[in-house]
Motif scaffolding. Structure first.
Motif, PDB file in Angstrom:
ATOM      1  N   ALA A 167      29.845 137.385  85.396  1.00 13.69           N
ATOM      2  CA  ALA A 167      29.426 138.361  84.380  1.00 13.69           C
ATOM      3  C   ALA A 167      28.228 139.163  84.872  1.00 13.69           C
ATOM      4  O   ALA A 167      27.398 138.642  85.612  1.00 13.69           O
ATOM      5  N   THR A 168      28.184 140.423  84.450  1.00 11.06           N
ATOM      6  CA  THR A 168      26.989 141.217  84.736  1.00 11.06           C
ATOM      7  C   THR A 168      25.894 140.755  83.779  1.00 11.06           C
ATOM      8  O   THR A 168      26.099 140.698  82.572  1.00 11.06           O
ATOM      9  N   GLU A 169      24.756 140.385  84.347  1.00 17.76           N
ATOM     10  CA  GLU A 169      23.631 139.869  83.553  1.00 17.76           C
ATOM     11  C   GLU A 169      22.364 140.636  83.904  1.00 17.76           C
ATOM     12  O   GLU A 169      22.302 141.355  84.907  1.00 17.76           O
ATOM     13  N   ARG A 170      21.353 140.373  83.075  1.00 15.71           N
ATOM     14  CA  ARG A 170      20.009 140.872  83.365  1.00 15.71           C
ATOM     15  C   ARG A 170      19.053 139.693  83.441  1.00 15.71           C
ATOM     16  O   ARG A 170      19.224 138.702  82.715  1.00 15.71           O
ATOM     17  N   THR A 171      18.042 139.821  84.303  1.00 17.77           N
ATOM     18  CA  THR A 171      17.027 138.772  84.388  1.00 17.77           C
ATOM     19  C   THR A 171      15.664 139.397  84.575  1.00 17.77           C
ATOM     20  O   THR A 171      15.553 140.560  84.973  1.00 17.77           O
ATOM     21  N   LEU A 172      14.617 138.625  84.264  1.00 12.80           N
ATOM     22  CA  LEU A 172      13.266 139.130  84.455  1.00 12.80           C
ATOM     23  C   LEU A 172      12.677 138.576  85.752  1.00 12.80           C
ATOM     24  O   LEU A 172      12.744 137.367  86.012  1.00 12.80           O
ATOM     25  N   SER A 173      12.104 139.470  86.539  1.00  9.10           N
ATOM     26  CA  SER A 173      11.475 139.103  87.804  1.00  9.10           C
ATOM     27  C   SER A 173      10.011 139.544  87.774  1.00  9.10           C
ATOM     28  O   SER A 173       9.696 140.598  87.214  1.00  9.10           O
ATOM     29  N   ILE A 174       9.151 138.723  88.348  1.00  8.06           N
ATOM     30  CA  ILE A 174       7.748 139.135  88.502  1.00  8.06           C
ATOM     31  C   ILE A 174       7.340 138.928  89.960  1.00  8.06           C
ATOM     32  O   ILE A 174       7.532 137.842  90.517  1.00  8.06           O
ATOM     33  N   ASP A 184      19.194 143.340  98.582  1.00  9.30           N
ATOM     34  CA  ASP A 184      20.183 142.823  99.544  1.00  9.30           C
ATOM     35  C   ASP A 184      21.050 141.729  98.913  1.00  9.30           C
ATOM     36  O   ASP A 184      22.187 141.501  99.345  1.00  9.30           O
ATOM     37  N   ALA A 185      20.499 141.046  97.900  1.00 11.66           N
ATOM     38  CA  ALA A 185      21.250 139.983  97.215  1.00 11.66           C
ATOM     39  C   ALA A 185      22.178 140.559  96.144  1.00 11.66           C
ATOM     40  O   ALA A 185      22.862 139.803  95.448  1.00 11.66           O
ATOM     41  N   GLY A 186      22.187 141.881  95.998  1.00 12.59           N
ATOM     42  CA  GLY A 186      23.103 142.511  95.040  1.00 12.59           C
ATOM     43  C   GLY A 186      22.471 142.820  93.695  1.00 12.59           C
ATOM     44  O   GLY A 186      23.167 143.216  92.755  1.00 12.59           O
ATOM     45  N   LEU A 187      21.156 142.653  93.602  1.00 10.51           N
ATOM     46  CA  LEU A 187      20.476 142.927  92.330  1.00 10.51           C
ATOM     47  C   LEU A 187      19.925 144.351  92.326  1.00 10.51           C
ATOM     48  O   LEU A 187      19.512 144.863  93.368  1.00 10.51           O
ATOM     49  N   ARG A 188      19.921 144.948  91.126  1.00 13.12           N
ATOM     50  CA  ARG A 188      19.461 146.331  90.984  1.00 13.12           C
ATOM     51  C   ARG A 188      18.244 146.343  90.058  1.00 13.12           C
ATOM     52  O   ARG A 188      18.281 145.719  88.984  1.00 13.12           O
ATOM     53  N   VAL A 189      17.186 147.025  90.479  1.00 13.78           N
ATOM     54  CA  VAL A 189      15.988 147.139  89.634  1.00 13.78           C
ATOM     55  C   VAL A 189      16.258 148.216  88.582  1.00 13.78           C
ATOM     56  O   VAL A 189      16.397 149.397  88.916  1.00 13.78           O
ATOM     57  N   ILE A 190      16.332 147.814  87.295  1.00 12.15           N
ATOM     58  CA  ILE A 190      16.625 148.796  86.238  1.00 12.15           C
ATOM     59  C   ILE A 190      15.412 149.027  85.322  1.00 12.15           C
ATOM     60  O   ILE A 190      15.466 149.831  84.401  1.00 12.15           O
ATOM     61  N   ALA A 191      14.317 148.327  85.608  1.00 11.24           N
ATOM     62  CA  ALA A 191      13.034 148.588  84.939  1.00 11.24           C
ATOM     63  C   ALA A 191      11.960 147.995  85.825  1.00 11.24           C
ATOM     64  O   ALA A 191      12.181 146.961  86.479  1.00 11.24           O
ATOM     65  N   GLY A 195      22.781 142.536  87.683  1.00 12.61           N
ATOM     66  CA  GLY A 195      23.804 142.276  88.695  1.00 12.61           C
ATOM     67  C   GLY A 195      24.731 141.166  88.251  1.00 12.61           C
ATOM     68  O   GLY A 195      24.561 140.586  87.178  1.00 12.61           O
ATOM     69  N   GLU A 196      25.712 140.855  89.108  1.00 10.11           N
ATOM     70  CA  GLU A 196      26.631 139.756  88.830  1.00 10.11           C
ATOM     71  C   GLU A 196      25.838 138.441  88.818  1.00 10.11           C
ATOM     72  O   GLU A 196      25.100 138.161  89.770  1.00 10.11           O
ATOM     73  N   ASP A 197      25.982 137.669  87.759  1.00  2.81           N
ATOM     74  CA  ASP A 197      25.260 136.388  87.645  1.00  2.81           C
ATOM     75  C   ASP A 197      23.787 136.538  88.029  1.00  2.81           C
ATOM     76  O   ASP A 197      23.248 135.752  88.818  1.00  2.81           O
ATOM     77  N   ALA A 198      23.146 137.565  87.479  1.00  3.34           N
ATOM     78  CA  ALA A 198      21.792 137.943  87.926  1.00  3.34           C
ATOM     79  C   ALA A 198      20.797 136.784  87.869  1.00  3.34           C
ATOM     80  O   ALA A 198      19.961 136.646  88.762  1.00  3.34           O
ATOM     81  N   VAL A 199      20.894 135.929  86.837  1.00  5.00           N
ATOM     82  CA  VAL A 199      19.922 134.838  86.707  1.00  5.00           C
ATOM     83  C   VAL A 199      20.053 133.888  87.904  1.00  5.00           C
ATOM     84  O   VAL A 199      19.073 133.607  88.603  1.00  5.00           O
ATOM     85  N   ALA A 200      21.267 133.415  88.160  1.00  2.00           N
ATOM     86  CA  ALA A 200      21.485 132.466  89.263  1.00  2.00           C
ATOM     87  C   ALA A 200      21.295 133.138  90.620  1.00  2.00           C
ATOM     88  O   ALA A 200      20.730 132.544  91.551  1.00  2.00           O
ATOM     89  N   THR A 201      21.756 134.373  90.741  1.00  2.00           N
ATOM     90  CA  THR A 201      21.620 135.099  92.014  1.00  2.00           C
ATOM     91  C   THR A 201      20.141 135.250  92.368  1.00  2.00           C
ATOM     92  O   THR A 201      19.727 135.028  93.513  1.00  2.00           O
ATOM     93  N   ASN A 202      19.339 135.606  91.355  1.00  2.00           N
ATOM     94  CA  ASN A 202      17.900 135.775  91.604  1.00  2.00           C
ATOM     95  C   ASN A 202      17.240 134.444  91.960  1.00  2.00           C
ATOM     96  O   ASN A 202      16.426 134.367  92.882  1.00  2.00           O
ATOM     97  N   ARG A 203      17.590 133.379  91.221  1.00  2.00           N
ATOM     98  CA  ARG A 203      17.000 132.062  91.511  1.00  2.00           C
ATOM     99  C   ARG A 203      17.335 131.635  92.949  1.00  2.00           C
ATOM    100  O   ARG A 203      16.529 131.025  93.631  1.00  2.00           O
ATOM    101  N   LYS A 204      18.560 131.992  93.396  1.00  2.00           N
ATOM    102  CA  LYS A 204      18.974 131.601  94.743  1.00  2.00           C
ATOM    103  C   LYS A 204      18.145 132.340  95.800  1.00  2.00           C
ATOM    104  O   LYS A 204      17.660 131.736  96.756  1.00  2.00           O
ATOM    105  N   VAL A 205      17.967 133.634  95.600  1.00  2.00           N
ATOM    106  CA  VAL A 205      17.232 134.413  96.604  1.00  2.00           C
ATOM    107  C   VAL A 205      15.727 134.128  96.529  1.00  2.00           C
ATOM    108  O   VAL A 205      15.014 134.261  97.526  1.00  2.00           O
ATOM    109  N   MET A 206      15.237 133.661  95.365  1.00  2.00           N
ATOM    110  CA  MET A 206      13.825 133.251  95.255  1.00  2.00           C
ATOM    111  C   MET A 206      13.556 131.980  96.063  1.00  2.00           C
ATOM    112  O   MET A 206      12.542 131.878  96.741  1.00  2.00           O
ATOM    113  N   GLY A 207      14.432 130.991  95.941  1.00  2.00           N
ATOM    114  CA  GLY A 207      14.222 129.693  96.574  1.00  2.00           C
ATOM    115  C   GLY A 207      13.470 128.738  95.661  1.00  2.00           C
ATOM    116  O   GLY A 207      13.007 129.107  94.586  1.00  2.00           O
TER     117      GLY A 207
END
Ligand code: IDP
Length: 140
Positions: free
Chosen positions: A2-9, A29-36, A79-91
């Motif tokens: 699913a296309t999701e949104r997540t918060l990044s700092i 590069d992980a497929g996430l798009r900055v929309i704000a 992005g697709e599965d934005a929460v999990a995708t972001n957590r993965k690229v964060m480490g």
């Protein structure tokens, strides 16, 4: 998926070292798009409210001091599965435990000064996005 949104700092240790662009490249590069996106300097109340869930943890006071020690860059990522995708690229929380190629492995200083925050669930992402952005600031 699913296309999701997540918060990044992007946290103060990273803005101080002027590596926000390097971090954003990894997110993109992980497929996430900055929309704000906005750069702010939190007051103690902002950090305490944001990290309320950790208020009884031993590291809470230090975390609030650190998160108010300099500017941060807050983003909504989509992005697709934005929460999990972001957590993965964060480490992992501690750079020592983070996988090779992740943001925290490459840029994190220690378990506290670990360069980035990312929401840990879709539900928390919604709450954190609402805390940090007005609807009109998000342009998907
Ligand atoms: P997360 O950011 O990987 O989701 P959390 O457990 O939610 O990790 O912790 C929030 C933030 O608090 C971490 O990113 C880090 O900056 C800080 N933190 C977590 N654990 C410790 C610790 O044991 N000592 C100092 N700071 C910590």
């Amino acid at each position: 998926m699913a296309t999701e949104r997540t918060l990044s700092i992007i946290k103060p240790d990273a803005t101080e070292r002027n590596i926000t662009g390097k971090i954003i490249s990894k997110l993109e590069d992980a497929g996430l798009r900055v929309i704000a996106q906005k750069r702010v300097w939190w007051k103690k109340k902002d950090a305490k409210d944001f990290y309320e869930v950790h208020k009884d943890r031993p590291f809470f006071k230090d975390l609030v001091s650190y998160m108010t020690s300099g500017p941060i860059v807050i983003q909504v990522l989509e992005g697709e599965d934005a929460v999990a995708t972001n957590r993965k690229v964060m480490g992992a929380t501690s750079p020592v435990d983070a996988e090779e190629g992740t943001i925290r492995k490459e840029f994190g200083v220690n378990i506290e000064r670990n360069s980035v925050h990312g929401s840990d669930s879709v539900e928390n992402a919604k709450k954190e996005i609402d805390m940090c952005f007005a609807k009109k600031e998000i342009v998907g």
